[in-house]
Design a protein around this motif. Structure first.
Motif, PDB file in Angstrom:
ATOM      1  N   GLU A  35      -0.621   0.865   1.614  1.00  0.00           N
ATOM      2  CA  GLU A  35       0.038   0.089   0.774  1.00  0.00           C
ATOM      3  C   GLU A  35       1.451   0.607   0.563  1.00  0.00           C
ATOM      4  O   GLU A  35       1.831   1.137  -0.322  1.00  0.00           O
ATOM      5  CB  GLU A  35      -0.633   0.067  -0.497  1.00  0.00           C
ATOM      6  CG  GLU A  35      -2.130  -0.603  -0.332  1.00  0.00           C
ATOM      7  CD  GLU A  35      -2.834  -0.295  -1.710  1.00  0.00           C
ATOM      8  OE1 GLU A  35      -2.345  -0.864  -2.587  1.00  0.00           O
ATOM      9  OE2 GLU A  35      -4.161   0.229  -1.846  1.00  0.00           O
ATOM     10  N   PRO A  36       2.269   0.034   1.574  1.00  0.00           N
ATOM     11  CA  PRO A  36       3.705   0.728   1.463  1.00  0.00           C
ATOM     12  C   PRO A  36       4.618   0.040   0.288  1.00  0.00           C
ATOM     13  O   PRO A  36       5.751   0.622  -0.073  1.00  0.00           O
ATOM     14  CB  PRO A  36       4.457   0.026   2.630  1.00  0.00           C
ATOM     15  CG  PRO A  36       3.437  -0.815   3.107  1.00  0.00           C
ATOM     16  CD  PRO A  36       2.168  -0.794   2.543  1.00  0.00           C
ATOM     17  N   LEU A  37       4.247  -1.011  -0.350  1.00  0.00           N
ATOM     18  CA  LEU A  37       4.967  -1.481  -1.465  1.00  0.00           C
ATOM     19  C   LEU A  37       4.915  -0.642  -2.740  1.00  0.00           C
ATOM     20  O   LEU A  37       5.876  -0.773  -3.449  1.00  0.00           O
ATOM     21  CB  LEU A  37       4.377  -3.086  -1.799  1.00  0.00           C
ATOM     22  CG  LEU A  37       4.733  -4.038  -0.769  1.00  0.00           C
ATOM     23  CD1 LEU A  37       4.222  -5.389  -1.328  1.00  0.00           C
ATOM     24  CD2 LEU A  37       6.020  -4.437  -0.408  1.00  0.00           C
ATOM     25  N   ILE A  38       3.999   0.029  -2.901  1.00  0.00           N
ATOM     26  CA  ILE A  38       4.095   0.879  -4.154  1.00  0.00           C
ATOM     27  C   ILE A  38       4.816   2.153  -4.093  1.00  0.00           C
ATOM     28  O   ILE A  38       5.769   2.159  -4.972  1.00  0.00           O
ATOM     29  CB  ILE A  38       2.412   1.419  -4.413  1.00  0.00           C
ATOM     30  CG1 ILE A  38       1.464   0.363  -4.552  1.00  0.00           C
ATOM     31  CG2 ILE A  38       2.321   2.408  -5.400  1.00  0.00           C
ATOM     32  CD1 ILE A  38       0.021   0.608  -4.703  1.00  0.00           C
ATOM     33  N   PRO A  39       5.171   2.830  -2.927  1.00  0.00           N
ATOM     34  CA  PRO A  39       6.009   3.818  -2.733  1.00  0.00           C
ATOM     35  C   PRO A  39       7.617   3.259  -2.873  1.00  0.00           C
ATOM     36  O   PRO A  39       8.210   3.640  -3.416  1.00  0.00           O
ATOM     37  CB  PRO A  39       5.891   4.534  -1.590  1.00  0.00           C
ATOM     38  CG  PRO A  39       4.571   4.146  -1.194  1.00  0.00           C
ATOM     39  CD  PRO A  39       4.156   2.753  -1.869  1.00  0.00           C
TER      40      PRO A  39
END
Length: 141
Positions: A35-39
């Protein structure tokens, strides 16, 4: 007389590579790639907060400081939206992965149980053989 069985008892973590090899860094990178959007949202939040704090310390324009604080709020909103959206988007995938993990864990538990029983039976046979030999020695004297 045969030597007693020298191998150690089977462990519940025996053969569990993930228990021994998974580190926090590995878990972190697995989550970041899943889930790259969170970082990204977290990084934007930190960047906006950093710029706002630098602006306050430098005594710069209040409008710029307020603009950075608004960007921080937007970035936090983006992060929360990414978390909620990701939980909905990946919900089926998480359930499927959990089901597979449960089935694999059950299979491993059955295999460990079989190995445990086999080990106990071998040790019992050795014990009975030692008792039989000890009786023969006492009876032969």
């Amino acid at each position: 007389m045969p030597a007693p069985h020298d191998s150690k008892m089977p462990s519940s973590f025996e053969g569990n590579e993930e228990f021994y090899e998974t580190s926090r860094v590995t878990k972190f990178f697995r989550r970041v790639t899943a889930e790259p959007l969170i970082p990204i949202g977290m990084a934007l939040t930190c960047w906006a907060l950093y710029r706002a704090s630098r602006s306050i310390r430098a005594g710069n324009d209040r409008d710029y400081t307020n603009k950075m604080f608004r960007r921080r709020i937007y970035a936090q909103g983006f992060t929360v939206a990414a978390m909620v959206g990701g939980s909905y988007y990946y919900a089926d995938e998480h359930k499927a992965r959990k089901n597979i993990e449960v089935k694999v864990a059950e299979q491993r538990a059955r295999e460990k149980n079989r190995a445990w029983i086999k080990e106990l039976e071998a040790r019992e046979e050795e014990r009975l053989e030692m008792e039989r030999l000890a009786k023969e020695e006492r009876g032969g004297q």
